[in-house]
Design a protein around this motif. Sequence first.
Motif, PDB file in Angstrom:
ATOM      1  N   GLY A 125       0.812  -1.209   0.000  1.00 36.26           N
ATOM      2  CA  GLY A 125       0.000   0.000   0.000  1.00 36.26           C
ATOM      3  C   GLY A 125       0.844   1.258   0.000  1.00 36.26           C
ATOM      4  O   GLY A 125       1.441   1.627  -1.002  1.00 36.26           O
ATOM      5  N   TYR A 126       0.906   1.897   1.142  1.00 40.34           N
ATOM      6  CA  TYR A 126       1.666   3.143   1.267  1.00 40.34           C
ATOM      7  C   TYR A 126       2.430   3.136   2.585  1.00 40.34           C
ATOM      8  O   TYR A 126       1.922   2.689   3.616  1.00 40.34           O
ATOM      9  CB  TYR A 126       0.732   4.353   1.247  1.00 40.34           C
ATOM     10  CG  TYR A 126       1.464   5.674   1.444  1.00 40.34           C
ATOM     11  CD1 TYR A 126       2.021   6.344   0.362  1.00 40.34           C
ATOM     12  CD2 TYR A 126       1.623   6.213   2.726  1.00 40.34           C
ATOM     13  CE1 TYR A 126       2.721   7.530   0.551  1.00 40.34           C
ATOM     14  CE2 TYR A 126       2.319   7.402   2.914  1.00 40.34           C
ATOM     15  CZ  TYR A 126       2.863   8.053   1.821  1.00 40.34           C
ATOM     16  OH  TYR A 126       3.559   9.224   2.004  1.00 40.34           O
ATOM     17  N   SER A 127       3.655   3.625   2.561  1.00 44.94           N
ATOM     18  CA  SER A 127       4.427   3.844   3.774  1.00 44.94           C
ATOM     19  C   SER A 127       5.203   5.135   3.622  1.00 44.94           C
ATOM     20  O   SER A 127       5.545   5.540   2.504  1.00 44.94           O
ATOM     21  CB  SER A 127       5.391   2.682   4.048  1.00 44.94           C
ATOM     22  OG  SER A 127       6.462   2.686   3.128  1.00 44.94           O
ATOM     23  N   ALA A 128       5.473   5.788   4.742  1.00 46.20           N
ATOM     24  CA  ALA A 128       6.195   7.061   4.704  1.00 46.20           C
ATOM     25  C   ALA A 128       7.595   6.881   4.137  1.00 46.20           C
ATOM     26  O   ALA A 128       8.134   7.782   3.483  1.00 46.20           O
ATOM     27  CB  ALA A 128       6.261   7.647   6.110  1.00 46.20           C
ATOM     28  N   ASP A 129       8.185   5.721   4.361  1.00 46.70           N
ATOM     29  CA  ASP A 129       9.556   5.471   3.898  1.00 46.70           C
ATOM     30  C   ASP A 129       9.629   5.164   2.409  1.00 46.70           C
ATOM     31  O   ASP A 129      10.512   5.664   1.708  1.00 46.70           O
ATOM     32  CB  ASP A 129      10.179   4.315   4.684  1.00 46.70           C
ATOM     33  CG  ASP A 129      10.399   4.657   6.151  1.00 46.70           C
ATOM     34  OD1 ASP A 129      10.521   5.853   6.461  1.00 46.70           O
ATOM     35  OD2 ASP A 129      10.420   3.728   6.967  1.00 46.70           O
ATOM     36  N   GLU A 130       8.707   4.346   1.915  1.00 44.44           N
ATOM     37  CA  GLU A 130       8.789   3.874   0.531  1.00 44.44           C
ATOM     38  C   GLU A 130       7.756   4.487  -0.407  1.00 44.44           C
ATOM     39  O   GLU A 130       7.832   4.310  -1.614  1.00 44.44           O
ATOM     40  CB  GLU A 130       8.666   2.348   0.488  1.00 44.44           C
ATOM     41  CG  GLU A 130       9.791   1.621   1.181  1.00 44.44           C
ATOM     42  CD  GLU A 130       9.753   0.138   0.910  1.00 44.44           C
ATOM     43  OE1 GLU A 130      10.268  -0.283  -0.148  1.00 44.44           O
ATOM     44  OE2 GLU A 130       9.183  -0.603   1.737  1.00 44.44           O
ATOM     45  N   GLY A 131       6.774   5.195   0.152  1.00 48.74           N
ATOM     46  CA  GLY A 131       5.719   5.751  -0.679  1.00 48.74           C
ATOM     47  C   GLY A 131       4.728   4.678  -1.101  1.00 48.74           C
ATOM     48  O   GLY A 131       4.522   3.683  -0.406  1.00 48.74           O
ATOM     49  N   TRP A 132       4.110   4.896  -2.257  1.00 41.51           N
ATOM     50  CA  TRP A 132       3.136   3.951  -2.813  1.00 41.51           C
ATOM     51  C   TRP A 132       3.845   2.764  -3.475  1.00 41.51           C
ATOM     52  O   TRP A 132       5.032   2.833  -3.796  1.00 41.51           O
ATOM     53  CB  TRP A 132       2.276   4.631  -3.871  1.00 41.51           C
ATOM     54  CG  TRP A 132       1.301   5.641  -3.365  1.00 41.51           C
ATOM     55  CD1 TRP A 132       1.385   6.996  -3.512  1.00 41.51           C
ATOM     56  CD2 TRP A 132       0.071   5.382  -2.667  1.00 41.51           C
ATOM     57  NE1 TRP A 132       0.293   7.601  -2.938  1.00 41.51           N
ATOM     58  CE2 TRP A 132      -0.531   6.642  -2.414  1.00 41.51           C
ATOM     59  CE3 TRP A 132      -0.561   4.223  -2.229  1.00 41.51           C
ATOM     60  CZ2 TRP A 132      -1.746   6.756  -1.743  1.00 41.51           C
ATOM     61  CZ3 TRP A 132      -1.770   4.339  -1.562  1.00 41.51           C
ATOM     62  CH2 TRP A 132      -2.358   5.588  -1.324  1.00 41.51           C
ATOM     63  N   CYS A 133       3.065   1.735  -3.738  1.00 42.10           N
ATOM     64  CA  CYS A 133       3.578   0.629  -4.560  1.00 42.10           C
ATOM     65  C   CYS A 133       4.009   1.160  -5.923  1.00 42.10           C
ATOM     66  O   CYS A 133       5.020   0.712  -6.479  1.00 42.10           O
ATOM     67  CB  CYS A 133       2.496  -0.438  -4.724  1.00 42.10           C
ATOM     68  SG  CYS A 133       3.009  -1.839  -5.742  1.00 42.10           S
ATOM     69  N   THR A 134       3.270   2.123  -6.463  1.00 39.92           N
ATOM     70  CA  THR A 134       3.643   2.684  -7.768  1.00 39.92           C
ATOM     71  C   THR A 134       4.989   3.404  -7.698  1.00 39.92           C
ATOM     72  O   THR A 134       5.730   3.428  -8.686  1.00 39.92           O
ATOM     73  CB  THR A 134       2.553   3.653  -8.261  1.00 39.92           C
ATOM     74  OG1 THR A 134       2.224   4.576  -7.210  1.00 39.92           O
ATOM     75  CG2 THR A 134       1.303   2.896  -8.686  1.00 39.92           C
ATOM     76  N   ASP A 135       5.336   3.979  -6.562  1.00 44.11           N
ATOM     77  CA  ASP A 135       6.653   4.592  -6.393  1.00 44.11           C
ATOM     78  C   ASP A 135       7.740   3.521  -6.413  1.00 44.11           C
ATOM     79  O   ASP A 135       8.805   3.712  -7.002  1.00 44.11           O
ATOM     80  CB  ASP A 135       6.723   5.369  -5.069  1.00 44.11           C
ATOM     81  CG  ASP A 135       5.789   6.568  -5.040  1.00 44.11           C
ATOM     82  OD1 ASP A 135       5.718   7.275  -6.070  1.00 44.11           O
ATOM     83  OD2 ASP A 135       5.129   6.793  -4.011  1.00 44.11           O
ATOM     84  N   LYS A 136       7.466   2.402  -5.767  1.00 39.48           N
ATOM     85  CA  LYS A 136       8.415   1.283  -5.756  1.00 39.48           C
ATOM     86  C   LYS A 136       8.643   0.759  -7.174  1.00 39.48           C
ATOM     87  O   LYS A 136       9.780   0.482  -7.580  1.00 39.48           O
ATOM     88  CB  LYS A 136       7.886   0.160  -4.859  1.00 39.48           C
ATOM     89  CG  LYS A 136       8.834  -1.016  -4.682  1.00 39.48           C
ATOM     90  CD  LYS A 136       8.223  -2.042  -3.761  1.00 39.48           C
ATOM     91  CE  LYS A 136       9.162  -3.210  -3.521  1.00 39.48           C
ATOM     92  NZ  LYS A 136      10.324  -2.834  -2.691  1.00 39.48           N
ATOM     93  N   ILE A 137       7.566   0.660  -7.947  1.00 40.69           N
ATOM     94  CA  ILE A 137       7.692   0.191  -9.326  1.00 40.69           C
ATOM     95  C   ILE A 137       8.499   1.188 -10.150  1.00 40.69           C
ATOM     96  O   ILE A 137       9.352   0.804 -10.963  1.00 40.69           O
ATOM     97  CB  ILE A 137       6.307  -0.025  -9.954  1.00 40.69           C
ATOM     98  CG1 ILE A 137       5.566  -1.161  -9.238  1.00 40.69           C
ATOM     99  CG2 ILE A 137       6.440  -0.362 -11.448  1.00 40.69           C
ATOM    100  CD1 ILE A 137       4.134  -1.312  -9.673  1.00 40.69           C
ATOM    101  N   ARG A 138       8.253   2.479  -9.939  1.00 43.60           N
ATOM    102  CA  ARG A 138       9.008   3.495 -10.688  1.00 43.60           C
ATOM    103  C   ARG A 138      10.509   3.423 -10.366  1.00 43.60           C
ATOM    104  O   ARG A 138      11.349   3.675 -11.230  1.00 43.60           O
ATOM    105  CB  ARG A 138       8.468   4.892 -10.395  1.00 43.60           C
ATOM    106  CG  ARG A 138       7.311   5.299 -11.288  1.00 43.60           C
ATOM    107  CD  ARG A 138       6.951   6.762 -11.092  1.00 43.60           C
ATOM    108  NE  ARG A 138       6.297   6.979  -9.813  1.00 43.60           N
ATOM    109  CZ  ARG A 138       4.981   6.895  -9.615  1.00 43.60           C
ATOM    110  NH1 ARG A 138       4.189   6.575 -10.620  1.00 43.60           N
ATOM    111  NH2 ARG A 138       4.456   7.123  -8.428  1.00 43.60           N
TER     112      ARG A 138
END
Length: 249
Positions: free
Chosen positions: A128-141
């Motif tokens: 989902g979302y975490s302050a450290d990693e952001g969204w799943c879409t941020d992880k994919i980017r």
Amino acid sequence: MVFKLTSVVALVAALALTGNAQKQIQGISFANNKDAPNDSYNLPKNALAVAPISDLNSKAFACRTNGLNFPSIKSYSATGGEMFLVAWDMNSLNSTEGPKLNGPCNHWMASTAAGTDNLKWFRIGEFGYSADEGWCTDKIRREGQLVVSMPDDLLPGEYIFRTEVIDLTYAGKTNADDPTMGAQFYPNCLKYNYSGGKNPKEVTTGLVSFPGAYLATDQGLLLNLTADGKPPGGKYTVPGPALHNQTGP
């Protein structure tokens, strides 16, 4: 047990961005297969259409394709605990053409033992979302792909793995209230054979159908993101039933 997402070295993708807010998956394969970049051969025909789905009652909701017409070119027999590799096109996801996707990922499986007309899906992973990693879409980017652990307690047989990104950019209203709004879903599927795992048993809880698993007003699907694309208050709950074999909160 909660099956969490991890990351591996990104694959090279070569798919083009087509249209506004239309991002593309490269394919789904198996992380332990040396031919992983080329083995997404069991995707349904036309499954790589780039347009998202906003209509929660769409017959194409399960795999972003009309019907589950899987080719039978090859068969891959996976074992319990093996990893799915879901690769996205980093160029299109990082493109400045069209709005940036912001949202979670959900991962599902369904047995085809009773056919594919009325599949029952269960959720095996989320991000989902975490302050450290952001969204799943941020992880994919950042990484271009996700790795998802396969359950190791299923009965042998044929299964469909379904991965989905949910874009919440336009989730301030439902699609029914405004056809230009609503959460946008990017699902894709892979059919494969499962040879079994530890203590195999039939899945009987947390089963849902597509369409039907989501309501437009579900928590996590109807919300206004902040100006910088974050969830309100910095907290977010991924929609869907409890994860398969979840033992913690």
